[in-house]
Enzyme design. Sequence first.
Site, PDB file in Angstrom:
ATOM      1  N   GLY A  16       0.832  -1.207   0.000  1.00 37.30           N
ATOM      2  CA  GLY A  16       0.000   0.000   0.000  1.00 37.30           C
ATOM      3  C   GLY A  16       0.861   1.250   0.000  1.00 37.30           C
ATOM      4  O   GLY A  16       0.430   2.322   0.437  1.00 37.30           O
ATOM      5  N   MET A  20      -2.240   6.867   1.083  1.00 37.30           N
ATOM      6  CA  MET A  20      -1.981   7.953   2.037  1.00 37.30           C
ATOM      7  C   MET A  20      -1.058   7.498   3.169  1.00 37.30           C
ATOM      8  O   MET A  20      -0.045   8.137   3.461  1.00 37.30           O
ATOM      9  CB  MET A  20      -3.306   8.481   2.611  1.00 37.30           C
ATOM     10  CG  MET A  20      -3.081   9.513   3.690  1.00 37.30           C
ATOM     11  SD  MET A  20      -4.540  10.433   4.192  1.00 37.30           S
ATOM     12  CE  MET A  20      -5.347   9.311   5.262  1.00 37.30           C
ATOM     13  N   VAL A  21      -1.375   6.377   3.810  1.00 37.98           N
ATOM     14  CA  VAL A  21      -0.562   5.918   4.944  1.00 37.98           C
ATOM     15  C   VAL A  21       0.768   5.357   4.452  1.00 37.98           C
ATOM     16  O   VAL A  21       1.831   5.669   4.995  1.00 37.98           O
ATOM     17  CB  VAL A  21      -1.306   4.853   5.780  1.00 37.98           C
ATOM     18  CG1 VAL A  21      -0.465   4.441   6.981  1.00 37.98           C
ATOM     19  CG2 VAL A  21      -2.656   5.369   6.244  1.00 37.98           C
ATOM     20  N   GLY A  22       0.703   4.544   3.390  1.00 34.62           N
ATOM     21  CA  GLY A  22       1.925   3.922   2.876  1.00 34.62           C
ATOM     22  C   GLY A  22       2.961   4.957   2.451  1.00 34.62           C
ATOM     23  O   GLY A  22       4.149   4.819   2.758  1.00 34.62           O
ATOM     24  N   LEU A 110      -1.993  -2.846   9.891  1.00 39.74           N
ATOM     25  CA  LEU A 110      -2.686  -1.612  10.275  1.00 39.74           C
ATOM     26  C   LEU A 110      -4.183  -1.857  10.446  1.00 39.74           C
ATOM     27  O   LEU A 110      -4.866  -2.246   9.492  1.00 39.74           O
ATOM     28  CB  LEU A 110      -2.465  -0.589   9.166  1.00 39.74           C
ATOM     29  CG  LEU A 110      -2.605   0.854   9.569  1.00 39.74           C
ATOM     30  CD1 LEU A 110      -1.404   1.270  10.401  1.00 39.74           C
ATOM     31  CD2 LEU A 110      -2.680   1.736   8.333  1.00 39.74           C
ATOM     32  N   TYR A 141     -16.028  -3.234   7.235  1.00 34.83           N
ATOM     33  CA  TYR A 141     -14.608  -2.865   7.287  1.00 34.83           C
ATOM     34  C   TYR A 141     -14.010  -3.298   8.625  1.00 34.83           C
ATOM     35  O   TYR A 141     -12.915  -3.868   8.694  1.00 34.83           O
ATOM     36  CB  TYR A 141     -14.505  -1.351   7.114  1.00 34.83           C
ATOM     37  CG  TYR A 141     -13.117  -0.784   7.135  1.00 34.83           C
ATOM     38  CD1 TYR A 141     -12.256  -0.969   6.061  1.00 34.83           C
ATOM     39  CD2 TYR A 141     -12.663  -0.020   8.210  1.00 34.83           C
ATOM     40  CE1 TYR A 141     -10.977  -0.425   6.067  1.00 34.83           C
ATOM     41  CE2 TYR A 141     -11.394   0.530   8.227  1.00 34.83           C
ATOM     42  CZ  TYR A 141     -10.550   0.324   7.155  1.00 34.83           C
ATOM     43  OH  TYR A 141      -9.292   0.873   7.165  1.00 34.83           O
ATOM     44  N   TRP A 207     -22.566  16.763   6.635  1.00 30.88           N
ATOM     45  CA  TRP A 207     -23.400  15.572   6.832  1.00 30.88           C
ATOM     46  C   TRP A 207     -23.676  15.333   8.322  1.00 30.88           C
ATOM     47  O   TRP A 207     -22.809  15.574   9.172  1.00 30.88           O
ATOM     48  CB  TRP A 207     -22.699  14.332   6.298  1.00 30.88           C
ATOM     49  CG  TRP A 207     -22.529  14.305   4.806  1.00 30.88           C
ATOM     50  CD1 TRP A 207     -22.967  15.239   3.902  1.00 30.88           C
ATOM     51  CD2 TRP A 207     -21.860  13.296   4.046  1.00 30.88           C
ATOM     52  NE1 TRP A 207     -22.608  14.864   2.631  1.00 30.88           N
ATOM     53  CE2 TRP A 207     -21.930  13.684   2.686  1.00 30.88           C
ATOM     54  CE3 TRP A 207     -21.209  12.108   4.376  1.00 30.88           C
ATOM     55  CZ2 TRP A 207     -21.369  12.908   1.662  1.00 30.88           C
ATOM     56  CZ3 TRP A 207     -20.649  11.346   3.366  1.00 30.88           C
ATOM     57  CH2 TRP A 207     -20.739  11.740   2.021  1.00 30.88           C
TER      58      TRP A 207
HETATM   59  O1  GFB Z   1     -14.880  10.664   8.300  1.00 30.10           O
HETATM   60  P1  GFB Z   1     -16.123   9.868   8.332  1.00 30.10           P
HETATM   61  O2  GFB Z   1     -16.694   9.478   7.005  1.00 30.10           O
HETATM   62  O3  GFB Z   1     -15.830   8.584   9.181  1.00 30.10           O
HETATM   63  O4  GFB Z   1     -17.262  10.711   9.088  1.00 30.10           O
HETATM   64  P2  GFB Z   1     -16.375   7.820  10.502  1.00 30.10           P
HETATM   65  C1  GFB Z   1     -17.074  11.270  10.344  1.00 30.10           C
HETATM   66  C2  GFB Z   1     -18.272  12.119  10.719  1.00 30.10           C
HETATM   67  O5  GFB Z   1     -18.260  13.298   9.904  1.00 30.10           O
HETATM   68  C3  GFB Z   1     -19.634  11.477  10.527  1.00 30.10           C
HETATM   69  C4  GFB Z   1     -19.557  13.530   9.392  1.00 30.10           C
HETATM   70  O6  GFB Z   1     -20.476  11.834  11.610  1.00 30.10           O
HETATM   71  C5  GFB Z   1     -20.142  12.121   9.244  1.00 30.10           C
HETATM   72  O7  GFB Z   1     -21.557  12.178   9.158  1.00 30.10           O
HETATM   73  N1  GFB Z   1     -19.463  14.291   8.127  1.00 30.10           N
HETATM   74  C6  GFB Z   1     -19.883  15.574   7.954  1.00 30.10           C
HETATM   75  C7  GFB Z   1     -18.947  13.866   6.958  1.00 30.10           C
HETATM   76  N2  GFB Z   1     -19.708  15.961   6.688  1.00 30.10           N
HETATM   77  C8  GFB Z   1     -19.118  14.921   6.050  1.00 30.10           C
HETATM   78  C9  GFB Z   1     -18.682  14.725   4.701  1.00 30.10           C
HETATM   79  O8  GFB Z   1     -18.789  15.583   3.840  1.00 30.10           O
HETATM   80  N3  GFB Z   1     -18.085  13.526   4.433  1.00 30.10           N
HETATM   81  C10 GFB Z   1     -17.943  12.543   5.367  1.00 30.10           C
HETATM   82  N4  GFB Z   1     -17.352  11.395   5.021  1.00 30.10           N
HETATM   83  N5  GFB Z   1     -18.377  12.697   6.638  1.00 30.10           N
HETATM   84  C11 GFB Z   1     -14.953   5.951   9.452  1.00 30.10           C
HETATM   85  C12 GFB Z   1     -15.208   4.604   8.871  1.00 30.10           C
HETATM   86  O9  GFB Z   1     -16.092   6.325  10.117  1.00 30.10           O
HETATM   87  O10 GFB Z   1     -13.893   5.910  10.375  1.00 30.10           O
HETATM   88  C13 GFB Z   1     -13.968   4.127   8.236  1.00 30.10           C
HETATM   89  O11 GFB Z   1     -16.289   4.684   7.987  1.00 30.10           O
HETATM   90  C14 GFB Z   1     -12.764   4.226   9.159  1.00 30.10           C
HETATM   91  O12 GFB Z   1     -14.154   2.821   7.876  1.00 30.10           O
HETATM   92  C15 GFB Z   1     -12.672   5.563   9.840  1.00 30.10           C
HETATM   93  O13 GFB Z   1     -12.827   3.217  10.113  1.00 30.10           O
HETATM   94  C16 GFB Z   1     -11.607   5.599  10.910  1.00 30.10           C
HETATM   95  O14 GFB Z   1     -15.547   8.232  11.657  1.00 30.10           O
HETATM   96  O15 GFB Z   1     -17.820   7.923  10.697  1.00 30.10           O
END
Ligand code: GFB
Length: 318
Positions: A16, A20-22, A110, A141, A207
Amino acid sequence: MIEIFELKGRKIWVAGGTGMVGSAIIRNLSKEECLIIAPQRDELDLLDQLSVNQFLKINKPDIVIIAAATVGGILANSTRPAEFIYENITIANNIIHGAHINEINRLLFLGSACIYPREADQPMTEEALLQGKLEPTNEWYAIAKIAGIKMCQAYRKQYGRNYISAQPNNLYGTHDNFDVNSGHVIPALMHRAHLAKVNLEHELSVWGTGSVFREFLHVDDCADALIHLLKFYNEKIPINIGTGEEITIKNLALKICDVLDFKGKLIFDDSKPDGSPRKLLNSERIKKLGWKSKINLEKGLKETYEWYKLNIVPKQIS
Ligand code: GFB
């Protein structure tokens, strides 16, 4: 007295290495006088067990770091469950078993903070693993990452392999995925806020409710922690990597607006999921090994935005 596992002169495969991490691990390893191998995706298919075995047999690395994964934000995780579970289990399976049959004794896998139960006591210690139900938006995941951790423990137990795992909290930084639909919150909001600013819009859509908490770790801090663990850690317990600081998504969005100097209003889109209410890691174990994070969120966001302007804006993704 902790015994040091020397990296100098070792051949290290960063699986990987273009992600990003790699890529952060490779930047960090450049000061270690080791030989790094990191084939591109089109040179080695990690989903193909025969190719992975062949690659390990020919190259015989001393150390393997598994930073390869199919990743995405909350929406990608909930809408592409089959890809997330199949690809992540297969990558872990192929590389960990391949490393073992090729007599490679040192491996770092990881994980992710989402391996812990949704309702785990905060901050979450390593002992919370498998003590309750997972957060549904990313259980696919999480199950794959738990499988990888358990494989490291199994090969350690049955064959005495020096295989370890570590789980960082939500990562961000250079080389992230800035797509507004599939990316994690920081790159997605940064990109959306940048587009809103250049298009002279007055609102930024965020969101969920904005009330949930997250702990963010800069990818260079993560790489630094992983190299530290390779040198100083050799136990079965998968170890947490965090900053110890958490922030609500609303306050994160405000900080991003500050960095970009975007003056619009935040609009919360509660048709989108919030995910876990809180996900703070207890990072005492890695602190006791002499590591702590160095990049605070303000500095990390500023640097990420500078990188974004140089590397993503010219590509004009929507
Ligand atoms: O970063 P994110 O997708 O990961 O979302 P998770 C974190 C929070 O940000 C959630 C809010 O409450 C989302 O609803 N959020 C607000 C948004 N606006 C946005 C936006 O525009 N995009 C996204 N993506 N979120 C991840 C896992 O969960 O955590 C992965 O899905 C991984 O698999 C990672 O494990 C560490 O923290 O919710």
